[in-house]
Design an enzyme around this catalytic site. Structure first.
Site, short mmCIF file in Angstrom:
data_model
loop_
_atom_site.label_atom_id
_atom_site.label_comp_id
_atom_site.label_asym_id
_atom_site.label_seq_id
_atom_site.Cartn_x
_atom_site.Cartn_y
_atom_site.Cartn_z
N PHE A 53 -21.46 17.37 59.47
CA PHE A 53 -21.77 18.51 59.94
C PHE A 53 -21.75 19.73 58.96
O PHE A 53 -20.73 19.09 58.29
CB PHE A 53 -20.30 18.98 61.35
CG PHE A 53 -20.55 20.43 62.18
CD1 PHE A 53 -21.70 19.80 62.90
CD2 PHE A 53 -20.21 21.48 61.71
CE1 PHE A 53 -22.69 21.39 63.74
CE2 PHE A 53 -20.65 22.11 62.44
CZ PHE A 53 -21.80 22.44 63.36
N ASP A 60 -31.71 15.74 62.93
CA ASP A 60 -30.94 14.18 62.44
C ASP A 60 -31.20 13.94 64.03
O ASP A 60 -31.62 12.68 63.21
CB ASP A 60 -29.48 15.30 62.86
CG ASP A 60 -29.56 16.17 64.42
OD1 ASP A 60 -29.96 16.19 65.08
OD2 ASP A 60 -28.05 17.19 64.30
N ARG A 115 -24.29 31.01 60.30
CA ARG A 115 -25.72 31.42 60.13
C ARG A 115 -26.33 32.18 58.88
O ARG A 115 -26.77 32.29 58.55
CB ARG A 115 -26.90 32.08 61.13
CG ARG A 115 -26.31 31.03 62.46
CD ARG A 115 -27.69 31.45 63.23
NE ARG A 115 -27.66 30.24 65.00
CZ ARG A 115 -27.45 29.17 64.71
NH1 ARG A 115 -28.70 28.33 64.22
NH2 ARG A 115 -27.55 29.13 66.01
N GLY A 119 -32.16 27.89 64.19
CA GLY A 119 -31.43 27.69 63.20
C GLY A 119 -32.48 27.72 61.94
O GLY A 119 -32.11 28.00 60.44
N GLU A 137 -38.75 23.12 61.10
CA GLU A 137 -36.65 23.28 61.58
C GLU A 137 -36.46 23.19 60.74
O GLU A 137 -36.37 23.44 59.58
CB GLU A 137 -37.05 21.43 61.69
CG GLU A 137 -37.62 22.05 63.58
CD GLU A 137 -36.56 21.63 64.46
OE1 GLU A 137 -35.23 22.77 63.82
OE2 GLU A 137 -36.04 21.37 65.80
N ASP A 138 -35.03 23.79 60.94
CA ASP A 138 -33.91 23.46 59.61
C ASP A 138 -33.30 22.06 59.36
O ASP A 138 -32.67 21.71 58.29
CB ASP A 138 -32.43 24.66 60.79
CG ASP A 138 -32.42 24.51 61.61
OD1 ASP A 138 -32.70 22.96 62.40
OD2 ASP A 138 -31.24 24.76 62.06
#
Length: 178
Positions: A155, A106, A168, A48, A102-103
């Site tokens: 999401f 959560d 992506r 990601g 990190e993308d």
């Protein structure tokens, strides 16, 4: 595009590319001040964060290296609750400053697991940079050193994030339409 369809789900535009790049600029500015004399190893958490890492690296004006680790903790639209390491680090981290890229953070499970694994490799310091942070979804006490932006617990896809492998490549971020 204001809407996209990926597999069986519809998504609508929520964060345009321009806003994402402004957030990357802010993270880079902070890093350019704080890491200028550290010669850090940037570790891109795949899949990601490849877009975030690419955009960020172009904005850093100090010596640094980049490496990649591939992890997985998602299936469909939800976290599996387990982190699966697919490709690990080969670099010697002893005495280094390591910045995990990190993308999205959560639940916090993936980044805490990754930080713990990296700390076992003897770095001087481990920092975490995330493009996106979902504070309402975070179930762990996570120390984030650099945050591009905070977002709601929806999401999303695009800018490196996917829905079962798709989306992506989208330059903007889209939120699922329920």
């Amino acid at each position: 595009m204001s809407r996209v369809k990926l597999l069986d789900k519809e998504f609508e535009l929520s964060i345009p590319e321009e806003k994402l790049l402004k957030a990357v600029d802010q993270v880079a500015e902070q890093m350019n001040v704080e890491l200028a004399d550290k010669n850090p190893l940037m570790v891109c958490v795949l899949n990601g964060s490849f877009m975030f890492a690419s955009d960020l690296m172009k904005r850093l004006n100090f010596p640094c290296e980049i490496s990649f680790v591939k992890l997985s903790s998602y299936a469909g639209t939800g976290s599996t609750g387990q982190v699966k390491e697919l490709i690990g680090l080969n670099e010697n981290l002893e005495g280094r400053t390591v910045v995990l890229l990190e993308d999205i953070v959560d639940t916090g499970l993936t980044i805490i697991n990754t930080v713990d694994q990296v700390k076992q490799m003897g770095p001087e310091d481990v920092k975490v940079a995330t493009m996106l942070f979902k504070p309402d979804a975070c179930k762990r006490d996570v120390k984030l050193d650099y945050v591009g932006m905070e977002i709601p617990n929806d999401f999303i896809v695009g800018y490196g994030l996917d829905y079962d492998g798709y989306g992506r490549n989208l330059k903007d971020i889209y939120t699922v339409v329920e």
